[in-house]
Design a protein around this motif. Structure first.
Motif, PDB file in Angstrom:
ATOM      1  N   ASP A  67       0.822  -1.203   0.000  1.00 33.96           N
ATOM      2  CA  ASP A  67       0.000   0.000   0.000  1.00 33.96           C
ATOM      3  C   ASP A  67       0.858   1.255   0.000  1.00 33.96           C
ATOM      4  OD1 ASP A  67      -2.242  -1.625   0.082  1.00 33.96           O
ATOM      5  OD2 ASP A  67      -2.431  -1.515   2.254  1.00 33.96           O
ATOM      6  N   ALA A 103      -9.547   6.408   2.357  1.00 36.81           N
ATOM      7  CA  ALA A 103      -8.545   5.771   1.496  1.00 36.81           C
ATOM      8  C   ALA A 103      -8.997   5.727   0.047  1.00 36.81           C
ATOM      9  CB  ALA A 103      -8.266   4.352   1.977  1.00 36.81           C
ATOM     10  N   ASN A 104      -8.022   5.710  -0.832  1.00 35.35           N
ATOM     11  CA  ASN A 104      -8.236   5.367  -2.231  1.00 35.35           C
ATOM     12  C   ASN A 104      -7.967   3.875  -2.412  1.00 35.35           C
ATOM     13  OD1 ASN A 104      -8.801   8.017  -3.285  1.00 35.35           O
ATOM     14  ND2 ASN A 104      -6.631   8.494  -2.995  1.00 35.35           N
ATOM     15  N   MET A 143      -6.674   0.897  -5.390  1.00 36.50           N
ATOM     16  CA  MET A 143      -6.130   0.572  -6.708  1.00 36.50           C
ATOM     17  C   MET A 143      -6.043  -0.937  -6.832  1.00 36.50           C
ATOM     18  SD  MET A 143      -2.074   1.527  -6.271  1.00 36.50           S
ATOM     19  CE  MET A 143      -1.112   0.945  -4.854  1.00 36.50           C
ATOM     20  N   LEU A 173      -6.215   2.955 -10.573  1.00 37.57           N
ATOM     21  CA  LEU A 173      -7.119   3.453  -9.556  1.00 37.57           C
ATOM     22  C   LEU A 173      -8.516   2.896  -9.772  1.00 37.57           C
ATOM     23  CD1 LEU A 173      -6.018   7.192  -9.192  1.00 37.57           C
ATOM     24  CD2 LEU A 173      -5.735   5.344  -7.524  1.00 37.57           C
ATOM     25  N   SER A 206     -12.653   5.062  -4.210  1.00 42.10           N
ATOM     26  CA  SER A 206     -12.308   5.449  -2.846  1.00 42.10           C
ATOM     27  C   SER A 206     -13.222   4.765  -1.840  1.00 42.10           C
ATOM     28  CB  SER A 206     -12.404   6.969  -2.688  1.00 42.10           C
ATOM     29  OG  SER A 206     -13.716   7.415  -2.952  1.00 42.10           O
ATOM     30  N   ARG A 216      -7.945  11.284   2.289  1.00 49.11           N
ATOM     31  CA  ARG A 216      -7.590   9.940   1.809  1.00 49.11           C
ATOM     32  C   ARG A 216      -6.068   9.816   1.847  1.00 49.11           C
ATOM     33  NH1 ARG A 216     -11.996  11.470  -1.658  1.00 49.11           N
ATOM     34  NH2 ARG A 216     -13.831  10.274  -1.002  1.00 49.11           N
ATOM     35  N   THR A 256      -3.492   4.745  -0.089  1.00 52.73           N
ATOM     36  CA  THR A 256      -3.958   4.103  -1.321  1.00 52.73           C
ATOM     37  C   THR A 256      -3.765   2.609  -1.130  1.00 52.73           C
ATOM     38  OG1 THR A 256      -3.409   6.008  -2.701  1.00 52.73           O
ATOM     39  CG2 THR A 256      -3.706   3.903  -3.811  1.00 52.73           C
ATOM     40  N   LYS A 257      -4.879   1.927  -1.033  1.00 51.44           N
ATOM     41  CA  LYS A 257      -4.873   0.502  -0.691  1.00 51.44           C
ATOM     42  C   LYS A 257      -4.895  -0.333  -1.962  1.00 51.44           C
ATOM     43  CE  LYS A 257      -7.316  -2.806   2.250  1.00 51.44           C
ATOM     44  NZ  LYS A 257      -6.061  -3.196   2.924  1.00 51.44           N
ATOM     45  N   ARG A 258      -3.971  -1.268  -2.053  1.00 53.26           N
ATOM     46  CA  ARG A 258      -3.887  -2.136  -3.237  1.00 53.26           C
ATOM     47  C   ARG A 258      -4.757  -3.371  -3.009  1.00 53.26           C
ATOM     48  NH1 ARG A 258       0.286  -1.854  -7.009  1.00 53.26           N
ATOM     49  NH2 ARG A 258       1.608  -0.804  -5.480  1.00 53.26           N
TER      50      ARG A 258
END
Length: 299
Positions: free
Chosen positions: A95, A122-123, A125, A131, A134, A201, A204-206
């Motif tokens: 992340d 968080a966003n 992806m 992307l 959210s 946010r 960014t969470k994968r």
């Protein structure tokens, strides 16, 4: 940097060679500089350790603990025991943190001593870096607690900053609740202090198609119910806990969720990609065709 850093960053790593450098870059680019970066190599079989060692060689804040694989929860507790900071900030090895994350969280934690854990929105992806959209969580303690008691974990674990003394006081992470160890911790922390999320946010969470969420849904649901049942007993709540309706039952359901998320956020190419994946996985479901039609139209 002071002898005891303001923040200890805790990152367990297992076979994350593909993503861990990008994650470490996002941490080392923080505008807040007074932290140690504890990386627990949990018996990785790929090149993760070599990647992390390159960072440790050039930045003294990076501390590597490497040992045989024991699983996520023991790695988290080992990292917690090694942490020297006033606060602990979590990050997962795939992340990304926004550069202002630690600054914003540290300032809020300092201003509100009753806060024991502070997350953020968080966003999201996918595993290829596209992307998706959210996630918005409730912001106040009361709203977070309400969501938790309804079975919805409302603090992103890789986005959290917490007070380690409070986490140790409630017993740390519990292996028997994995893969809901974070949800279990929020429940116990909410009984000794206040929880909150920042509206920004900052993570960014994968999302991975091979993730725990995608492959062990039954186990996750069972552990979620265990956490709720224990919480009901500790708090002497009336009635019995109930789990929310399961939205994901298969990988096809997950692809469809990602497709709608991407469409809502205006990521049309990504939405169409997951619409096609959904259709291939579930060709006889009308919901698969509906997503594809909306993704093609762009609305």
């Amino acid at each position: 940097m002071s002898t005891s850093p303001a923040i200890s960053v805790l990152m367990p790593v297992y076979n994350a060679e593909e993503f861990v450098a990008e994650t470490m870059d996002s941490i080392l680019a923080q505008t807040f500089r007074d932290f140690e970066f504890i990386c627990i190599n949990d018996g990785s079989k790929d090149g993760s350790l070599a990647v992390m060692q390159k960072y440790a060689d050039r930045d003294s804040r990076v501390k590597i603990i490497s040992r045989p694989n024991t699983g996520l929860v023991p790695a988290l507790n080992e990292g917690l025991a090694a942490s020297r900071g006033k606060y602990v900030a979590r990050i997962d090895s795939d992340d990304l943190s926004a550069p202002e994350r630690f600054d914003l969280q540290f300032t809020r934690m300092e201003a509100e001593p009753e806060l024991v854990a502070l997350g953020s929105n968080a966003n999201a992806m996918d595993e290829y870096g596209n992307l998706l959209g959210s996630y918005d969580n409730p912001l106040t303690h009361e709203a977070i607690e309400k969501a938790h008691l309804l079975g919805m974990s409302s603090i992103h674990h890789p986005a959290v900053m917490f007070r380690p003394d409070a986490v140790r006081r409630v017993g740390g992470y519990r292996k028997e609740t994995w893969p809901c160890e974070d949800y279990d911790l929020w429940m116990r922390l909410g009984e000794v202090g206040r929880l909150a999320n920042l509206p920004q946010r900052l993570l960014t969470k994968r999302l991975m198609s091979s993730s725990i969420v995608a492959t062990t849904l039954d186990r996750q649901e069972a552990k979620q119910l265990l956490v709720l049942t224990e919480t009901w007993k500790r708090r002497n709540l009336p009635g019995e806990p109930k789990l929310p309706r399961r939205e994901l039952n298969s990988q096809g359901d997950m692809f469809r969720q990602w497709g709608w998320m991407a469409l809502k956020a205006g990521h049309l190419k990504t939405s169409r990609r997951y619409a096609i994946k959904t259709l291939k996985a579930q060709p006889f479901k009308s919901t698969s065709w509906k997503l594809l039609a909306c993704a093609i139209r762009g609305r």
